[in-house]
Every structure is written in structure tokens, then in C-alpha cells.
Design a protein around this motif. Structure first.
Motif, PDB file in Angstrom:
ATOM      1  N   ARG A  34       0.858  -1.185   0.000  1.00 25.81           N
ATOM      2  CA  ARG A  34       0.000   0.000   0.000  1.00 25.81           C
ATOM      3  C   ARG A  34       0.892   1.233   0.000  1.00 25.81           C
ATOM      4  N   ARG A  35       0.496   2.226  -0.745  1.00 29.58           N
ATOM      5  CA  ARG A  35       1.245   3.474  -0.817  1.00 29.58           C
ATOM      6  C   ARG A  35       0.889   4.338   0.392  1.00 29.58           C
ATOM      7  N   CYS A  36       1.861   5.013   0.922  1.00 25.59           N
ATOM      8  CA  CYS A  36       1.652   5.898   2.066  1.00 25.59           C
ATOM      9  C   CYS A  36       1.301   7.293   1.566  1.00 25.59           C
ATOM     10  N   PRO A  37       0.547   8.042   2.370  1.00 21.74           N
ATOM     11  CA  PRO A  37       0.329   9.448   1.991  1.00 21.74           C
ATOM     12  C   PRO A  37       1.647  10.206   2.117  1.00 21.74           C
ATOM     13  N   VAL A  38       1.796  11.267   1.355  1.00 25.49           N
ATOM     14  CA  VAL A  38       3.050  12.021   1.359  1.00 25.49           C
ATOM     15  C   VAL A  38       3.350  12.586   2.748  1.00 25.49           C
ATOM     16  N   ALA A  39       2.332  12.796   3.562  1.00 27.23           N
ATOM     17  CA  ALA A  39       2.551  13.292   4.927  1.00 27.23           C
ATOM     18  C   ALA A  39       3.370  12.309   5.767  1.00 27.23           C
ATOM     19  N   LEU A  41       6.164  11.286   5.164  1.00 22.45           N
ATOM     20  CA  LEU A  41       7.549  11.753   5.166  1.00 22.45           C
ATOM     21  C   LEU A  41       7.849  12.632   6.381  1.00 22.45           C
ATOM     22  N   LEU A  42       6.824  13.237   6.956  1.00 19.40           N
ATOM     23  CA  LEU A  42       7.024  14.086   8.131  1.00 19.40           C
ATOM     24  C   LEU A  42       7.388  13.269   9.371  1.00 19.40           C
ATOM     25  N   THR A  43       7.259  11.954   9.292  1.00 22.75           N
ATOM     26  CA  THR A  43       7.613  11.090  10.425  1.00 22.75           C
ATOM     27  C   THR A  43       9.040  10.551  10.318  1.00 22.75           C
ATOM     28  N   VAL A  44       9.688  10.778   9.200  1.00 20.86           N
ATOM     29  CA  VAL A  44      11.049  10.268   8.995  1.00 20.86           C
ATOM     30  C   VAL A  44      12.027  11.304   9.541  1.00 20.86           C
ATOM     31  N   LYS A  45      12.693  10.956  10.634  1.00 20.91           N
ATOM     32  CA  LYS A  45      13.572  11.898  11.327  1.00 20.91           C
ATOM     33  C   LYS A  45      15.009  11.388  11.350  1.00 20.91           C
ATOM     34  N   GLN A  46      15.931  12.331  11.360  1.00 17.50           N
ATOM     35  CA  GLN A  46      17.334  11.966  11.527  1.00 17.50           C
ATOM     36  C   GLN A  46      17.605  11.832  13.019  1.00 17.50           C
ATOM     37  N   ARG A  47      18.170  10.718  13.408  1.00 16.27           N
ATOM     38  CA  ARG A  47      18.551  10.518  14.799  1.00 16.27           C
ATOM     39  C   ARG A  47      19.942  11.101  15.029  1.00 16.27           C
ATOM     40  N   GLU A  48      20.211  11.438  16.266  1.00 21.86           N
ATOM     41  CA  GLU A  48      21.486  12.054  16.630  1.00 21.86           C
ATOM     42  C   GLU A  48      22.676  11.180  16.236  1.00 21.86           C
ATOM     43  N   ASP A  49      22.507   9.863  16.349  1.00 25.23           N
ATOM     44  CA  ASP A  49      23.636   8.961  16.095  1.00 25.23           C
ATOM     45  C   ASP A  49      23.764   8.551  14.632  1.00 25.23           C
ATOM     46  N   THR A  57      19.461   8.603   2.811  1.00 20.86           N
ATOM     47  CA  THR A  57      19.200   7.304   2.184  1.00 20.86           C
ATOM     48  C   THR A  57      17.886   6.734   2.688  1.00 20.86           C
ATOM     49  N   HIS A  58      17.689   6.768   4.001  1.00 15.04           N
ATOM     50  CA  HIS A  58      16.437   6.270   4.598  1.00 15.04           C
ATOM     51  C   HIS A  58      15.247   7.101   4.110  1.00 15.04           C
ATOM     52  N   PHE A  59      15.412   8.412   4.091  1.00 10.19           N
ATOM     53  CA  PHE A  59      14.337   9.300   3.644  1.00 10.19           C
ATOM     54  C   PHE A  59      13.940   8.979   2.206  1.00 10.19           C
ATOM     55  N   ASN A  60      14.918   8.799   1.335  1.00  9.48           N
ATOM     56  CA  ASN A  60      14.618   8.520  -0.069  1.00  9.48           C
ATOM     57  C   ASN A  60      13.912   7.183  -0.248  1.00  9.48           C
ATOM     58  N   LYS A  61      14.269   6.177   0.551  1.00  8.79           N
ATOM     59  CA  LYS A  61      13.558   4.891   0.490  1.00  8.79           C
ATOM     60  C   LYS A  61      12.100   5.081   0.884  1.00  8.79           C
ATOM     61  N   GLU A  62      11.866   5.848   1.947  1.00 10.26           N
ATOM     62  CA  GLU A  62      10.496   6.111   2.389  1.00 10.26           C
ATOM     63  C   GLU A  62       9.742   6.944   1.354  1.00 10.26           C
ATOM     64  N   ARG A  63      10.434   7.860   0.729  1.00 13.43           N
ATOM     65  CA  ARG A  63       9.811   8.725  -0.282  1.00 13.43           C
ATOM     66  C   ARG A  63       9.260   7.896  -1.452  1.00 13.43           C
ATOM     67  N   LEU A  64       9.945   6.817  -1.792  1.00 12.25           N
ATOM     68  CA  LEU A  64       9.494   5.964  -2.889  1.00 12.25           C
ATOM     69  C   LEU A  64       8.201   5.229  -2.560  1.00 12.25           C
ATOM     70  N   ALA A  77       9.583  18.384   4.743  1.00 14.93           N
ATOM     71  CA  ALA A  77       9.882  17.224   5.586  1.00 14.93           C
ATOM     72  C   ALA A  77      11.397  17.086   5.788  1.00 14.93           C
ATOM     73  N   LEU A  78      12.142  17.231   4.722  1.00 17.54           N
ATOM     74  CA  LEU A  78      13.600  17.135   4.828  1.00 17.54           C
ATOM     75  C   LEU A  78      14.162  18.211   5.750  1.00 17.54           C
ATOM     76  N   LEU A  79      13.726  19.439   5.555  1.00 18.43           N
ATOM     77  CA  LEU A  79      14.242  20.549   6.354  1.00 18.43           C
ATOM     78  C   LEU A  79      13.840  20.430   7.819  1.00 18.43           C
ATOM     79  N   GLY A  80      12.652  19.922   8.066  1.00 15.48           N
ATOM     80  CA  GLY A  80      12.143  19.872   9.426  1.00 15.48           C
ATOM     81  C   GLY A  80      12.628  18.697  10.250  1.00 15.48           C
ATOM     82  N   GLU A  81      13.150  17.671   9.611  1.00 16.43           N
ATOM     83  CA  GLU A  81      13.475  16.459  10.362  1.00 16.43           C
ATOM     84  C   GLU A  81      14.957  16.141  10.454  1.00 16.43           C
ATOM     85  N   ILE A  82      15.803  17.050   9.993  1.00 16.35           N
ATOM     86  CA  ILE A  82      17.244  16.875  10.194  1.00 16.35           C
ATOM     87  C   ILE A  82      17.534  17.141  11.665  1.00 16.35           C
TER      88      ILE A  82
END
Length: 145
Positions: A34-39, A41-49, A57-64, A77-82
Motif C-alpha cells: 500500500r502506498r503511504c500518503p506524502v505526509a 515523510l514528516l515522520t522520517v527523522k534523523q537521529r542524533e547517532d 538514504t532512509h528518507f529517499n527509500k520512504e519517499r518511494l 519534511a527534509l528541512l524539518g526532520e534533520i
């Protein structure tokens, strides 16, 4: 998978293209993701480590996996989750990218030196450990009484 499935069909078991299409859909539709809604992407966050490269790389996989790859939402989403303390954020604070392409180009310019620096740090850590190990091996340590 489709070729293997097709090879298992009995000769003469399908009379028309419509029958082939129906059996194909019956076989493979349950496996469709099932395809996810574009929103999403707002849950994909960069962790400190995690490095910026790992996050992208993870973001782009989720974007697909998203339905509509809206550029403005993707960029937001990219700007807000770094991770906020990532050195790349200082780069973005100087001039916020206005397009996804600009963001990706700047990220790529940042990631390449980041990877080189990490490689050098790891190499130096390895050399220091080896040097430290060698110097400990030469010394005799008196036991504690």
C-alpha cells in the motif's frame, strides 16, 4: 517472481488474455504494498547517532513508498526532520534552499566531505589504538598487593 509463476501454469489452462490478466492479478495483488500518503515523510527523522547520508538514504527509500511526491512537502519534511545539531543545519541557516534540487545538491556537497572526515577520524582512532596497545605491551606492570 512473475516469470516463475508464469512457468508454473499448465499448458492450455488459459484461454484468453483476459483470463491471464485475471489470474495474474489474483496471484500478485495481495503482495502489492500500500502506498503511504506524502505526509508520512514528516515522520522520517534523523537521529542524533546517524549521519546525514544515512538519513537521506532512509528518507529517499520512504519517499518511494508515497503516493504523491509533492516537492514542497518533501522539502519541508527534509528541512524539518534533520537533527537540529547537525552541522549541515548551520549551512542551511545561511540560506534556506527553495527547491528540492537545491537542497539535494547542497546536501551532496556536504555529505562528501563529511564522509571523508569520518574516514580519516576512524583511521586515526585505529592508529592511536594500535600505538597505545603497542606501548602497553612493552611495559611491565607490577601487580597490586
Amino acid at each position: 517472481m512473475a516469470r516463475v509463476w508464469f512457468g508454473t501454469l499448465w499448458t492450455g489452462s488459459i484461454d484468453s488474455f483476459e483470463e491471464l490478466a485475471r489470474q495474474f492479478l489474483t496471484q500478485f495483488m495481495p503482495n502489492r504494498r500500500r502506498r503511504c500518503p506524502v505526509a508520512h515523510l514528516l515522520t522520517v527523522k534523523q537521529r542524533e547517532d546517524k549521519s546525514l547520508k544515512t538519513y537521506l538514504t532512509h528518507f529517499n527509500k520512504e519517499r518511494l513508498t508515497t503516493d504523491n511526491q509533492d516537492e514542497k512537502i518533501t522539502l519541508a519534511a527534509l528541512l524539518g526532520e534533520i537533527w537540529p545539531r547537525n552541522p549541515f543545519m548551520a549551512e542551511l541557516d545561511r540560506k534556506t534552499p527553495s527547491t528540492l534540487r537545491e537542497f539535494l545538491d547542497r546536501a551532496d556537497d556536504f555529505v562528501n566531505p563529511e564522509n571523508t572526515l569520518k574516514g580519516l577520524v576512524e583511521l586515526m582512532k585505529g592508529e592511536l589504538k594500535a600505538k597505545h596497545k603497542g606501548s602497553l605491551g612493552d611495559k611491565k606492570v607490577a601487580p597490586n598487593h
